[in-house]
Structures are given as structure tokens and as C-alpha cells.
Design an enzyme around this catalytic site. Structure first.
Site, PDB file in Angstrom:
ATOM      1  N   CYS A   6      -4.611   2.384  -3.833  1.00  0.00           N
ATOM      2  CA  CYS A   6      -3.291   2.978  -3.205  1.00  0.00           C
ATOM      3  C   CYS A   6      -2.016   1.757  -3.579  1.00  0.00           C
ATOM      4  O   CYS A   6      -1.263   1.734  -2.535  1.00  0.00           O
ATOM      5  CB  CYS A   6      -3.588   3.180  -1.515  1.00  0.00           C
ATOM      6  SG  CYS A   6      -4.745   4.434  -1.280  1.00  0.00           S
ATOM      7  N   GLN A  33      -4.703  -5.665   6.986  1.00  0.00           N
ATOM      8  CA  GLN A  33      -5.733  -6.786   6.405  1.00  0.00           C
ATOM      9  C   GLN A  33      -5.784  -7.927   7.416  1.00  0.00           C
ATOM     10  O   GLN A  33      -6.632  -8.769   7.159  1.00  0.00           O
ATOM     11  CB  GLN A  33      -5.306  -7.131   4.867  1.00  0.00           C
ATOM     12  CG  GLN A  33      -5.498  -5.840   4.119  1.00  0.00           C
ATOM     13  CD  GLN A  33      -6.818  -4.939   3.904  1.00  0.00           C
ATOM     14  OE1 GLN A  33      -7.734  -5.815   4.282  1.00  0.00           O
ATOM     15  NE2 GLN A  33      -6.979  -3.787   3.602  1.00  0.00           N
ATOM     16  N   HIS A  36       0.823  -1.166   0.164  1.00  0.00           N
ATOM     17  CA  HIS A  36       0.020  -0.100  -0.157  1.00  0.00           C
ATOM     18  C   HIS A  36       1.073   1.081   0.007  1.00  0.00           C
ATOM     19  O   HIS A  36       2.064   1.206   0.472  1.00  0.00           O
ATOM     20  CB  HIS A  36      -0.670  -0.051   1.354  1.00  0.00           C
ATOM     21  CG  HIS A  36      -1.997   0.828   1.476  1.00  0.00           C
ATOM     22  ND1 HIS A  36      -1.647   2.343   1.766  1.00  0.00           N
ATOM     23  CD2 HIS A  36      -3.307   0.911   1.126  1.00  0.00           C
ATOM     24  CE1 HIS A  36      -2.925   2.867   1.823  1.00  0.00           C
ATOM     25  NE2 HIS A  36      -3.737   1.893   1.427  1.00  0.00           N
ATOM     26  N   LYS A  87     -10.327  -1.130  10.187  1.00  0.00           N
ATOM     27  CA  LYS A  87     -10.447  -2.161   9.445  1.00  0.00           C
ATOM     28  C   LYS A  87     -10.858  -3.382  10.113  1.00  0.00           C
ATOM     29  O   LYS A  87     -11.114  -4.331   9.639  1.00  0.00           O
ATOM     30  CB  LYS A  87      -9.110  -2.169   8.427  1.00  0.00           C
ATOM     31  CG  LYS A  87      -8.914  -1.180   7.226  1.00  0.00           C
ATOM     32  CD  LYS A  87      -7.736  -1.649   6.617  1.00  0.00           C
ATOM     33  CE  LYS A  87      -6.857  -0.437   5.853  1.00  0.00           C
ATOM     34  NZ  LYS A  87      -7.812   0.161   4.791  1.00  0.00           N
ATOM     35  N   ASP A 112       3.045  -4.698   7.926  1.00  0.00           N
ATOM     36  CA  ASP A 112       1.952  -4.129   8.026  1.00  0.00           C
ATOM     37  C   ASP A 112       0.517  -4.997   8.091  1.00  0.00           C
ATOM     38  O   ASP A 112       0.323  -5.610   7.405  1.00  0.00           O
ATOM     39  CB  ASP A 112       1.770  -3.132   6.709  1.00  0.00           C
ATOM     40  CG  ASP A 112       0.426  -2.703   6.418  1.00  0.00           C
ATOM     41  OD1 ASP A 112      -0.529  -2.656   7.046  1.00  0.00           O
ATOM     42  OD2 ASP A 112       0.260  -1.957   5.145  1.00  0.00           O
TER      43      ASP A 112
END
Lengths: 154, 414
Positions: free
Chosen positions: B371, B210, B130, B233, B207
Site C-alpha cells: 500500500c 507501526q 501508506h 496491529k 500515523d
């Protein structure tokens, strides 16, 4: 909810699939690129001005059905017009798709103005208005002498 | 599935029943929401809990001697402890509250970065990143004269571990990678990546945006040095996120923003700063956000993180199968293991047009470059249509998506 076919009218689908004047002009007097960062659409508008009159206008690029159809219809109505007439057509078109106050066009331009009406369905889809106005912004940038950076839809 | 259930009793999610806990569904009948990858909907426990906090316990934290301020501080710090437990971190002081993953990554790039990355050093990201896990490193490299290397995905869309290994060297100072791709759902082998990176002396930032809402996450098992994610999220409110970092690393990092709440002594001559995590939380923090995030973690734990993962894996498998059978549809590869995020293009139809048609059928998906422009450039496409799943999604949603795509083909390709 609005019927999708009011947005994607046959003429839009047709121009989206088979865009007119979809070609570069080898030695344009004016050119500019447009870019919609939101969806990645890119359009390059080419112009050949003969004095104040648009002798030829064309475009290239990739985009959605709306931006491609808008580019195609734009080149059709602009060919042979003066820059002042082009500006009047853009002003009215912009007002129609953004829900602004729609002014009258000179009688000689009325028919051309109406040719753009199938695109006014985007008014109900705020996220898509920029798709329809992108080629016009690029046209405007080309007339102003072209920008080093692609004109953005904001 | 029934055989498994008989052998090992376990909870199976009931998305239809769960929707009753998400007011968005009551207020938008017929909604087919397939954009949890951008931001998940909120359960009533989070929405109401935030309002209750404002009604019952609200005051500024770490500042008042009065009882209300103490209650507010307790709620805020309890949220930090919940986040620690949620990540299985060793120490609650390793949990820094931020505005979200973007701020978490920028914090590391701007505070840890200039102190530990020098000219000639290298930072590795993947081509799946991202922008928020790409641009901060690009800027750091420009600032200090380091090089940014990009680890590629293979032809199947999976992370190419061998190619990554070949990029590693003693010059590598940071490896910053996503755990689950926000475009293809590819799951990266983060434990192996960490082992390889550490062998070269590099630090690893993962990261987890998700991954956190969808699978158990154990930062000690992963072995990474930093872990970043956003609350919104993970069924929590927007505006709150977490940076987890190893304590000794955080302790060696200078403040990146300064102000109230993060200092111990200020004189006209100099200022002394608090220890982590407060050193990195200048100003009044997002207190209601932290309270809401805690409730979101409670919500996730109440369903069971293994149960959520099994639900999303099953749904992903069904969706891959269902979408693969649609002519003209090209599903982006996600490697051998993928979870809950699927991107596709439709031959002859621009993603924006697909998105508009799907929206008219009540199906909310995301279209565009997500993104992730470097990945779009690599694949030679301007964008995709992306469907991503949450606990409230079921096969009916996938069927509705497939039907809407068929309607799209009918309109544009007939």
C-alpha cells in the site's frame, strides 16, 4: 504441502528466465495491457491478425516467473491459430488452473493444450492463479479491440 | 546485553515463552510469522476477553437504564481511558474510537479538512506514506483546490528533515506523516517535525500504526495535533482503532457521519450534536473491539513498552546483519533509525515468487507494494518482500527466513 517443484517445473523456470516472443510488434493490429494490482505485474500483449488467424503474437512487461512463463507459453501456442482455436485453448487452460470443469479440446489442439499443463500447478496456490491467467486476459482484451485502461485480473 | 542487565535490572522478553500465550502457534506448529506489520497475532487474553465480554457483560452502550447496559458502557468507556493512558493524552474526551487508522485519517481529512483547508493551501505528506495517509489528503486537495506536497526520504531511506523544512510555508495547513514506515521501518523524527510545522502554523497528524505496538508513545511529548492507529496491529482485534485529537480541534470539527449516539436533540427542524468524542461515533460502536483493544494495551503494558522496543531493536539489528550477508539481496534503506520492518528485493527473482517459496518453508511474509505505490515508483520497483516483527519473534525466525531465501536463490538463480 505440495512440492514446490510441481509449481516451478523446469519448463516454467526456463520460460521465466528466457521468455519467448518477448518483444514488441511494431505495427500490431491489436494490443492490450494487463495489470495485476496485487503484485504490480504488467504485461502488454501484441497481435497481428491476418483475417481470423493469429499471424504473430508477442508480449512485453515485467512480472513473476509464473506470469512471464505463462505469457511466453501462450505466445508459442497461439501463433498460427484461429481466434476460435485460441478461445478454446484459453477456456480449457482457465478451467485447469481454476479447478473448473475441464472440457475436451478438438484433436488438433490437444498437443497445444498439453503444452500449457506445466502451469496448472498454480491451482494449488490460489494467490498465484491470476499470475498465470493475466496474459490470457490481456490477449482476450486485445482481440476485443483493446481497452483504454489495462485489463485487471479480476 | 548482560553488562547492561547487571547495571540496570530490566525485563528481557522471552519470545519462546510468549508464544504460549498466542494460540495461533499451538494451532500452526512450526509457524514462522513475520507479517506483524500487516496485522499482529492475538494473545489468548484478548481472544478470551472478547468472548467473556459477550458472555457476561454484553448490551448496547450509552442507551440502557438497566444494569447490564451500564456494565457494558463502563467496559467501553474504561477502554477509552486505557487508550488515553496508553498515549499519555491529557483528556479522555480526546480519544475517538474508529474502525482503524484508515477511518481515523479519513475522519480528519473529511471533517477538519474542508473547514480549515482552502484553495491555495498546502498539505505535506512523505513519500513513505501508506495509501491510507496519502489518498485521503489527495482527495481533500482535489476537493478544495489545495496542493499536496511530498516530503522526500534521502538516499539512506531516512526522512530528509531539511527538504521537509524547505517545503513548509505559511500556506501549509496540515502535515500528515507516519511515525514508523510500514515499508522500511524508518523512524521519523516526529518531535522535530512537529516543532517545525507548528512554527509555520500547520497542524500535524501522525500515523502511529507501526509505532504503537513497538515503542512508548506520548502524544503530549510528540506535540502533534492528531494521532491515528489501528488496534489489530497492536495485538488487538480488527475493526477497532483510535483517533486522538487535541480537544479544541475536535470541538471545532463538524460531525462526519450522523446517526444514533452522537446527538443531543433532534427535532424536525434541526439537530444538536454531542461534544467530542461521541460526536464522531455515530451508531452502535465496536464495543467488543474496544474491550479487546483495552486487553491488548494491558498485554503490551504487562511486557513493558521499553522492553518491547529493546527486543524489536535487537531483532531488527540481527536481521539487518543476517540479510545483508545474503548475495543478490538488496535491503531497502531505512535511514539511521529503523524498527521492526524490513523490505528487500532479490536480484532476478520476483517478490511474488520469493513469497511463494518462503510460504512453502513455513515463513509468512508480505510481498507486493505494501500500500505504498508512490514509494515503489520512486525506487523504480514493482514491489518488495517485507518481514516485520512482533514480540513473539526471535532470532530463530530470522534464521529460518534467511534459510528460505537461500532455498529461493537455489531454485531461481542456480
Amino acid at each position: 504441502m505440495m512440492d514446490l517443484r510441481e509449481l516451478y517445473q523446469d519448463i516454467i523456470l526456463d520460460h521465466g528466465r528466457h521468455p519467448r516472443n518477448f518483444r514488441p510488434i511494431e505495427h500490431p493490429t491489436h494490443t492490450a495491457k494487463g495489470h495485476n494490482p496485487l503484485c504490480g505485474d504488467r504485461v502488454t500483449v501484441y497481435l497481428t491478425l491476418d483475417g481470423d488467424r493469429i499471424a504473430d503474437v508477442s508480449f512485453e512487461g515485467r512480472g513473476c516467473a509464473i506470469s512471464t512463463a505463462s505469457s511466453s507459453l501462450m505466445t508459442e501456442v497461439l501463433k498460427g491459430k484461429t481466434l476460435a482455436e485460441a478461445q478454446a485453448l484459453f477456456a480449457q487452460f482457465h478451467a485447469k488452473v481454476t479447478g473448473g470443469e475441464v472440457g475436451e479440446l478438438p484433436e488438433a489442439l490437444e498437443e497445444d493444450g498439453e503444452r500449457l499443463d506445466p502451469l496448472t500447478g498454480v491451482k494449488a496456490y490460489p494467490a498465484r492463479v491470476k499470475c498465470a491467467t493475466l496474459p490470457w486476459h490481456a490477449f482476450e482484451a486485445a482481440v476485443k479491440g483493446g481497452a483504454a485502461e489495462p485489463v485487471k485480473t479480476e | 546485553m548482560n553488562d547492561m542487565a547487571a547495571a540496570k535490572p530490566r525485563v528481557v522478553l522471552d519470545p519462546q515463552a510468549l508464544r504460549r500465550e498466542f494460540p495461533i502457534y499451538q494451532n500452526n506448529p512450526g509457524l514462522v510469522f513475520l507479517d506483524s506489520g500487516a496485522s499482529a497475532q492475538k494473545p489468548a487474553i484478548v481472544i478470551d476477553g472478547i468472548a467473556d465480554y459477550y458472555r457476561r457483560d454484553y448490551a448496547n452502550v450509552h442507551r440502557g437504564v438497566y444494569q447490564l447496559s451500564q456494565r457494558s458502557t463502563d467496559a467501553f468507556e474504561e477502554a477509552r481511558e486505557t487508550a488515553r493512558a496508553f498515549l499519555n493524552a491529557a483528556d479522555v474526551n480526546e480519544v475517538v474510537f474508529t474502525r482503524g487508522a484508515t477511518e481515523s485519517i479519513n475522519l480528519v481529512a473529511q471533517s477538519w479538512g474542508p473547514k480549515f483547508v482552502k484553495a491555495g493551501d498546502e498539505i505535506i505528506v512523505s513519500d513513505l506514506e501508506h495509501h491510507s495517509n496519502f489518498v485521503p489528503w489527495q482527495m481533500l486537495c482535489e476537493r478544495v483546490g489545495a496542493r499536496l506536497l511530498v516530503a522526500p526520504t534521502d538516499a539512506s531511506g531516512g526522512f530528509d528533515l531539511a527538504a521537509f523544512e524547505a517545503l513548509l510555508s505559511p500556506r501549509t495547513k496540515m502535515v500528515a506523516l507516519t511515525q514508523v514506515s510500514n515499508v522500511t521501518g524508518a523512524i521519523l523524527p516526529v518531535e522535530r517535525i512537529v516543532a517545525l510545522a507548528h512554527a509555520k502554523g500547520a497542524k500535524v497528524l501522525v500515523d502511529g500504526c507501526q509505532a504503537v505496538p513497538r515503542m512508548p508513545v506520548d502524544v503530549q511529548a510528540i506535540g502533534c495535533d492528531f494521532y491515528a492507529f489501528s488496534g489489530h496491529k497492536a495485538y488487538g482485534p480488527s475493526g477497532i482503532g483510535v483517533l486522538w485529537g487535541r480537544y479544541e480541534l475536535l470541538a471545532a470539527m463538524p460531525p462526519w457521519q450522523t446517526g444514533g449516539g452522537m446527538i443531543t436533540t433532534v427535532t424536525l427542524e434541526r439537530t444538536e450534536f454531542q461534544d467530542p468524542p461521541h460526536r464522531f461515533e455515530a451508531g452502535t460502536p465496536d464495543m467488543s473491539g474496544a474491550v479487546g483493544l483495552k486487553l491488548a494495551f494491558d498485554f503490551i503494558e504487562s511486557l513493558g513498552r521499553e522492553a518491547i522496543r529493546e527486543h524489536e531493536e535487537a531483532l531488527t539489528g540481527y536481521a539487518v546483519d543476517r540479510l545483508s550477508r545474503i548475495p543478490d539481496l538488496n535491503l531497502l534503506g531505512g535511514g539511521q533509525q529503523r524498527l521492526s520492518v524490513l523490505s528487500f528485493t532479490l536480484d532476478g527473482v520476483h517478490p511474488h515468487d520469493v513469497g511463494t517459496v518462503l510460504d512453502q518453508h513455513g515463513v509468512a511474509v508480505r510481498v507486493g507494494n505494501h500500500c505504498a505505490q508512490p514509494l515503489m515508483d520512486k525506487l523504480g520497483i514493482a514491489g518488495t518482500v517485507r518481514a516485520s516483527f512482533g514480540v513473539y519473534n526471535d532470532r530463530g525466525d530470522i534464521d529460518a527466513l534467511a534459510a528460505a531465501i537461500e532455498a529461493c536463490r537455489e531454485m531461481f538463480l542456480r
